[in-house]
Design a protein around this motif. Sequence first.
Motif, short mmCIF file in Angstrom:
data_model
loop_
_atom_site.label_atom_id
_atom_site.label_comp_id
_atom_site.label_asym_id
_atom_site.label_seq_id
_atom_site.Cartn_x
_atom_site.Cartn_y
_atom_site.Cartn_z
N LEU A 154 0.77 -1.12 0.00
CA LEU A 154 0.40 0.61 0.49
C LEU A 154 1.23 0.83 -0.10
CD1 LEU A 154 -2.92 1.31 0.45
CD2 LEU A 154 -2.68 1.56 2.56
N ALA A 155 1.02 2.35 -1.36
CA ALA A 155 1.68 3.02 -0.87
C ALA A 155 2.82 3.28 -0.92
CB ALA A 155 1.06 4.16 -0.11
N GLY A 156 3.80 2.63 -1.63
CA GLY A 156 5.04 2.61 -1.45
C GLY A 156 5.58 1.30 0.05
N GLU A 157 4.75 1.04 0.41
CA GLU A 157 4.90 0.29 1.18
C GLU A 157 4.45 -1.22 1.63
OE1 GLU A 157 6.85 0.81 4.28
OE2 GLU A 157 6.96 2.70 4.08
N THR A 158 5.42 -2.47 1.83
CA THR A 158 5.72 -3.65 0.83
C THR A 158 5.59 -4.54 2.43
OG1 THR A 158 6.10 -3.65 -0.98
CG2 THR A 158 6.19 -5.76 -0.98
N SER A 159 4.52 -5.42 2.45
CA SER A 159 5.19 -5.80 3.90
C SER A 159 5.75 -7.06 3.51
CB SER A 159 3.32 -6.77 4.07
OG SER A 159 3.72 -8.48 4.82
N ALA A 160 6.62 -7.93 4.06
CA ALA A 160 8.14 -9.15 4.50
C ALA A 160 6.85 -10.46 3.95
CB ALA A 160 8.71 -9.39 5.38
N ALA A 161 5.58 -10.48 4.53
CA ALA A 161 4.82 -11.91 4.41
C ALA A 161 5.23 -11.86 3.03
CB ALA A 161 3.35 -11.59 4.88
N ARG A 162 5.06 -13.44 2.76
CA ARG A 162 4.84 -14.47 1.71
C ARG A 162 3.29 -14.35 0.79
NH1 ARG A 162 5.62 -21.09 1.41
NH2 ARG A 162 4.53 -21.40 -0.17
N THR A 163 3.95 -14.48 0.04
CA THR A 163 3.05 -14.87 -1.08
C THR A 163 2.89 -14.82 -2.69
OG1 THR A 163 2.95 -12.36 -2.39
CG2 THR A 163 1.68 -11.76 -0.51
N ASP A 164 1.71 -15.74 -2.51
CA ASP A 164 1.97 -16.97 -3.99
C ASP A 164 0.88 -16.17 -4.65
OD1 ASP A 164 3.49 -18.13 -1.91
OD2 ASP A 164 2.30 -19.99 -2.14
N TRP A 165 0.53 -15.44 -4.61
CA TRP A 165 -0.40 -14.74 -5.88
C TRP A 165 -0.41 -13.48 -5.72
CZ3 TRP A 165 -2.71 -17.23 -9.63
CH2 TRP A 165 -4.25 -17.02 -10.23
N SER A 185 -6.76 -4.39 -10.59
CA SER A 185 -7.09 -5.66 -10.99
C SER A 185 -7.48 -6.74 -9.89
CB SER A 185 -6.29 -5.66 -11.79
OG SER A 185 -4.43 -5.78 -11.03
N PHE A 186 -7.51 -5.88 -8.99
CA PHE A 186 -7.60 -6.68 -8.29
C PHE A 186 -9.37 -6.66 -7.38
CE2 PHE A 186 -3.51 -6.98 -4.89
CZ PHE A 186 -2.70 -7.26 -6.47
N GLU A 187 -10.37 -7.49 -7.25
CA GLU A 187 -11.36 -7.49 -6.27
C GLU A 187 -10.84 -7.40 -4.75
OE1 GLU A 187 -13.35 -11.48 -6.39
OE2 GLU A 187 -11.56 -12.30 -6.45
N HIS A 188 -12.10 -7.27 -3.58
CA HIS A 188 -11.54 -6.68 -2.92
C HIS A 188 -12.51 -7.26 -1.72
CE1 HIS A 188 -8.91 -3.93 -4.90
NE2 HIS A 188 -7.89 -4.23 -4.05
N VAL A 228 -10.62 -4.37 8.11
CA VAL A 228 -9.82 -4.93 7.19
C VAL A 228 -10.07 -5.52 5.95
CG1 VAL A 228 -8.62 -7.89 6.90
CG2 VAL A 228 -8.71 -6.68 9.64
N VAL A 229 -9.21 -4.54 4.94
CA VAL A 229 -9.57 -5.02 3.74
C VAL A 229 -8.59 -6.13 2.82
CG1 VAL A 229 -9.07 -3.40 1.55
CG2 VAL A 229 -9.90 -1.88 3.23
N ILE A 230 -9.56 -7.40 2.35
CA ILE A 230 -8.52 -8.46 1.87
C ILE A 230 -9.12 -7.89 0.37
CG2 ILE A 230 -8.13 -9.87 4.05
CD1 ILE A 230 -11.27 -11.10 3.00
N GLY A 231 -8.40 -8.91 -0.58
CA GLY A 231 -8.10 -8.41 -1.69
C GLY A 231 -7.37 -9.37 -2.69
N GLY A 232 -7.23 -8.89 -4.13
CA GLY A 232 -6.09 -10.00 -4.96
C GLY A 232 -6.86 -10.07 -6.24
N GLU A 233 -5.29 -10.12 -7.23
CA GLU A 233 -6.57 -11.05 -8.29
C GLU A 233 -7.44 -12.30 -8.45
OE1 GLU A 233 -3.44 -11.50 -11.39
OE2 GLU A 233 -2.69 -9.55 -11.15
N PRO A 234 -8.20 -12.09 -8.69
CA PRO A 234 -9.76 -13.06 -9.25
C PRO A 234 -8.09 -14.54 -9.26
CG PRO A 234 -10.57 -11.69 -10.95
CD PRO A 234 -8.67 -10.82 -9.81
N PHE A 235 -8.67 -15.22 -8.18
CA PHE A 235 -8.21 -16.70 -8.53
C PHE A 235 -8.41 -17.18 -9.14
CE2 PHE A 235 -6.67 -21.09 -5.96
CZ PHE A 235 -5.60 -19.93 -6.30
N GLU A 236 -6.90 -18.41 -10.17
CA GLU A 236 -7.12 -19.16 -10.89
C GLU A 236 -8.20 -19.95 -11.00
OE1 GLU A 236 -3.05 -20.76 -10.61
OE2 GLU A 236 -3.77 -21.99 -9.01
N ALA A 237 -8.08 -20.51 -10.68
CA ALA A 237 -8.87 -21.76 -10.59
C ALA A 237 -10.03 -21.83 -9.33
CB ALA A 237 -8.38 -22.98 -10.75
N PRO A 238 -12.10 -21.97 -9.58
CA PRO A 238 -12.23 -23.04 -8.28
C PRO A 238 -11.65 -23.83 -7.29
CG PRO A 238 -13.52 -22.88 -10.56
CD PRO A 238 -11.65 -22.99 -11.16
#
Length: 291
Positions: A154-165, A185-188, A228-238
């Motif tokens: 967010l706003a140029g700050e990035t968490s060190a937590a791993r993301t796979d997607w 490009s994300f849904e939230h 809490v706001v969660i979001g991401g690119e729509p997932f690859e598969a059901p």
Amino acid sequence: MSGLELLDSREVMLGSTPVARLLPKRQHRTVGPWCFADHFGPVDVGVGAMAVGPHPHIGLQTVTWLFAGEVVHTDSLGSEQVIRPGQLNLMSAGRGIAHAEQSPAASVGLMHGLQLWVAQPDATRWSDPAFEHHAELPVVDLSGAAVTVLVGSLAGETSAARTDWPMVGLDLIVGTSVEVPLEPSFEHAVLVMSGAPSIDGTTVSVGTTAYLAPGSTSVRIDGSARVVVIGGEPFEAPIAMSWNFVARTRDELDDAHRDWAGVIAHGGSQRFGDVRSELGVVPAPGYPTGG
Ligand code: MN
């Protein structure tokens, strides 16, 4: 244009503790890769102490985030970690892991938090299990809100937590009002933890979730609240989900159930490993344990 969609929650019992299950919803099984959200508390630990014995996961990451209280995490990798408000526990199950969670013996006061799951993509869902604890996370001072970046940026700050997607997770303490920039490009989804803020002009109370389809460049939140706001690119598969397992097919879920039933029957497991815990191992509800 407001693309806001309101989703209700349902109360489920985790042992003797009632929690509000916010995700999955029939109309939104996933929000980006986020596939599960339980909101627990605030509850006095004298009444609702957490005590979840060793249980397995596959194909998902657990994200534990507290607003009050403490939880001790132990897992089959040998991790033993106390988590407190402002800290993040992120466990990646991959092909299989087991863990236990409980309130520390001496714990008093209130317990309040979120248990979130993130579906792992094909690229990582059969990989080795892993555990991360992040004692410090970036905090962004947006005008009108202090925002902790759990995962993503967010706003140029990035968490060190791993993301796979491609994904984001933000915790906001909103004072009066804030405009939160979103990746279009994300849904939230906006999960209301306390207060009854107006979200893009619609009042949303605790237990209700505001869903925003891809295309939103920001969301406006008015009124004192914790969200809490969660979001991401729509997932690859059901995804296919059963109990604590996330997969793609019924067969994969059956394999995981069979493997865990073997642990219940015989102890020990190549796939899930052993957890050091005084709590009893948890069988899958309604699943035969003779295997
Ligand atoms: Mn778990």
